[in-house]
Every structure is written in C-alpha cells, then in structure tokens.
Design an enzyme around this catalytic site. Structure first.
Site: not given
Ligand code: GLN
Length: 470
Positions: A77, A152, A176
C-alpha cells in the site's frame, strides 16, 4: 520462460518445482499489472528492484538457502515505506518523496525472500471506504469497473483479486483491509493491535493503525503474517509476546457469538443478512455452539471511532508542513504562508475535513465534551468486547452491510460513507484481531464477506477457524 502468473504462493511453489524461475513469476506479475492498468490499482511498479531481487532469490534457491517466502509476489500500500522507493499515501502533499528507509514489515518480507512488485493506490492517508479519496484517481472493481473496490486499501485488494500478485500488504485503522477484502472477494486480515510493527507505516491514527495482508486463501495469509509479526524495538507499541508457529490445525467445536444487529439492522442488504443466517445455521449443523449476543454499544461505535481517529490524524498530519517532505507551495511568501498554502494545495477535501474535525475535538473548549468522552466510551467498548470472550471463542458478523457500491454513490455524503464501517471499527476500537473471508456471491454478481473476530493474541485460533470452518 513465459508463464501465467500463479494465483497463490502455493501455486508459485509448484511452478518453481516444475522448472519456472522466480524471475519468470515476477515478470508474469509485472505483465499482469500492466495488462490491468485500467483498474488503476498501482501507483507505480518497481520492475528494476523486483527483478533484481528475483535473480537473488533464484540464486539462493539453487544454493538451497532461500527463505520461506521464495516465489511470493507482494504489493505494498502506498503508505508503507520501502528504502529508495517513492511512498506517497496517495496524497499530493507527498509528491516526489522517496523513502530513505524501509518499514519493518518490508525488511522482514525481503529477508524472507518475497519480491515486492510495486505500490498500490489507496484513499489519501488511508482515509476512506471506497478509494475515491485518492489524489490519483479511483480504483476500479475488477468485476465491474463502475463499482468501488472498497477502501482505503482498494488498490491492495484489487492487486490480489485481479491475480496480479499473491499477497498485498495494507493497513487497517477502521476496516481498511477487511472492507475492501469483502468487496473484492479476497481474504483480509487485521492482526491484534501491536502484533505487527508500525515502524515505516505513514501514520493515520496511531492507536488504531495495524498492518495486515490480503490473499486468496488462509494459507498465504498465515505465511505472510508469520513473516511480518513480532516485536520490534523501533515501535514501542509492538507487543513483546512471541507469536509461535501457526499450524492451522482444526480448532474443534467452538462457541461462536453472533450479533442480532447483524441480522436486524436497517440498511442491511437482505442477501447479506440471509447469507449470515445460513452461515449460522450451517455452523450449528457442524456441531458448533452459536450464541446470540448484543453488539456492545452499537450506535456509539462509528462516532467514537471518528472522533478519536480524526483527533489522532490531526496531530499526525501536522508534520506535513511544506518544509520537510513533498509539496511546497510556489506561491508562498514566508514561513506561515508556506505552511498554509502548502497544506491548502497539498491535502484533498476528505483529509482537510478530518484535520478540521480532529483539531476541533481536541481544542481547549471541546476536549472534555468530545475527545475525553470518546476515550471513556472506547474503554467501555473494549471492556465489553473482551468480556464477551469470557464466554465465547469467536464472534461472527458481516464485514459490510452491503456489497460493493457504485462509484459516486456515497462520495457526497460523508456520514453515509462513515456508516459503512459499522461492523469493522469494533476490532480497531478494542484492538482485537479480525478476518474477512469471501464466502458467497450476491445475486448482483459481487462478493459477500463474513467477518470473524477473536480475543487479542488469539491469531492461531482465528486463522485455524478461518481455514476449517469456512
Ligand atoms: N473507512 C475508515 C476511515 O475512513 C477506515 C480507514 C482505515 O482503516 N484506514 O477512517
């Protein structure tokens, strides 16, 4: 020789036994990435360092000294640092930044002889649930380019789902890894908080962030997890508890809780609910004890997460000042103006929203009302979650309320987007390990995932159950 990229590390090892080289496998992975460029899953491929590493592993295989990940292709990532390679958290503010060091997980992967083939697109600074917040464009779902792959870690999920590499490393702060895994039909695993070193992960919310893998199966998930897990003196929150070898043995008959809310909550896709009910019935028929439970403080999960995660993000992102890394505004005059203009130009709208929200909840007048209160609620959520594990071995729940949605469907409604995280944030708030498994296809042709959660440091049980019960 020219080969089709093997789907899993197991198949790659078979290909090696049949005479393919690691260089062949890596080249096939790079070719698959190029062939699938329209998915926008990768920000950059690393052909040079990947083929150099492949040649090194081929030589080690000949000498009989290769590590356990020989033949494995991995993507990173875009928020993981790899020495002498670019890393950008898919943000304009890090444009041009080359990392002078490697994350601990990257060092461990390379030491075990995996080959890193490139860095994957993600929501900017890992903030999002659809990958639409990347400064470099959305990632497309491999089964339907008009749908989101989740976020994400959307590019990471797609790099595995589209058979470009065997395993992807992502980060999970509030879901994410698990949410995009559910959307793309892959396995996504968030270890216990502290199990995997965060050194070299570009921080979002440090008390939640955890690195973990995507793969096609539990075996590859376990192999890479074992390579990256364990204490690291460069991350003071990494646990000193040793992670013993994981045999993936059948765990026997288990007591498994499920949340009634997962079956009754409004906004749930009826097929997701039906699939969960069928899974419950099937596990009962297999001799496990299924225990209905209440999801502790359901309506407080998402608000608590979004107060604390934004507070931590506002502090972590203060370092992006236009001076030390990445983008510096050309229009700025003087120091304050440089901070202001560089940040205004460099951050996207969702990141700005989070910095503002986080700064607000930490500000003198509101700290007690929001931040301090959310900290107390987090403690209650954690205590209630851990209490449940006095009675059961695992908790079963949906990973997501719905399947992959259309691009643009939720991007103008932050609250609706945040509510997508209803089933994933509990594990981050409580620090527990959790895994999403691809267990069904919806009538709409898209994957459905189910999620299993275990108590902290019970990865061996969680992974064993994931392999044998599903
Ligand atoms: N969807 C969550 C957020 O926007 C989780 C993001 C993540 O786990 N990095 O904060």
């Amino acid at each position: 020789m020219s080969i089709v990229h093997p789907r899993t590390h197991g198949e790659a090892k078979q290909a090696l036994a049949n005479g393919a080289s690691v260089a062949d496998i890596v080249q096939s992975s790079l070719d698959a990435a190029t062939h699938n460029a329209s998915l926008n899953a990768f920000r950059e491929l690393f052909p040079e360092s990947a083929l150099r590493k492949a040649a090194e592993v081929d030589a080690k295989l000949k000498a009989g000294t290769a590590g356990p990940l020989a033949g494995m292709t991995v993507s990173l990532k875009d928020n993981l640092c790899y020495k002498d390679h670019k890393a950008g958290a898919s943000s304009k503010i890090l444009e041009g930044f080359t990392s002078p060091y490697s994350a601990t997980v990257v060092e461990r992967l390379l030491a075990a002889d995996a080959v890193v083939i490139g860095r994957t697109n993600c929501d900017e600074f890992a903030m999002g649930s659809s990958n639409e917040n990347s400064a470099y464009g959305s990632v497309n779902h491999p089964l339907d380019h008009k749908k989101v792959p989740g976020g994400s870690s959307g590019g990471a999920a797609v790099s595995v789902a589209a058979n470009i590499c065997h395993v992807a490393l992502g980060s999970d702060t509030g879901g994410s890894i698990r949410q995009p895994a559910a959307f793309t039909g892959t396995v996504g695993f968030k270890p216990t908080y502290g199990r995997v070193s965060r050194y070299g992960l570009i921080a979002f919310a440090s008390s939640f962030d955890q690195i973990g893998p995507f793969a096609h199966n539990v075996e590859d998930t376990t192999t890479i997890y074992q390579a990256i897990a364990g204490a690291d003196e460069r991350d003071s929150t990494s646990s000193r508890k040793p992670q013993g070898p994981i045999a993936l043995a059948h765990p026997g008959k288990l007591r498994i809780a499920y949340y009634r809310e997962g079956l009754e909550r409004p906004g749930m896709d009826p097929e997701v609910v039906k699939h969960l009910q069928q899974t419950i019935d099937r596990l009962k028929a297999d001799g496990h004890t299924l225990v209905p439970a209440e999801l502790p403080m359901l309506d407080h999960l998402v608000p608590t997460y979004y107060i604390l995660a934004t507070a931590e993000a506002s502090s972590n992102l203060a370092r992006f000042d236009g001076i030390r890394y990445g983008h510096r505004s050309k229009a700025a005059v003087g120091i304050d103006d440089t901070y202001k203009k560089s940040r205004t130009e460099g951050f996207g709208p969702e990141v700005k929203r989070r910095i503002l929200l986080g700064t607000f909840v930490l500000s003198a007048g509101y700290y007690d009302a929001y931040y301090a209160k959310a900290m107390r609620v987090r403690r209650l959520i954690r205590d209630n979650t851990l209490k449940l594990f006095n009675d059961v071995d695992l908790v079963l729940m949906p990973t997501t309320p719905i399947t992959a949605f259309d691009q643009g469907a939720l991007s103008n409604d932050p609250i609706a987007m945040y509510l997508q995280d209803i089933f994933t944030v509990q594990a981050n708030l409580a620090g527990t390990p959790a895994i999403s498994l691809p267990t069904a296809m919806h009538n709409n042709g898209l994957p459905i995932g189910v999620q299993l959660m275990a108590k902290p440091f019970d990865e061996a049980l969680l992974l064993g159950a994931a392999k044998h019960l599903f």
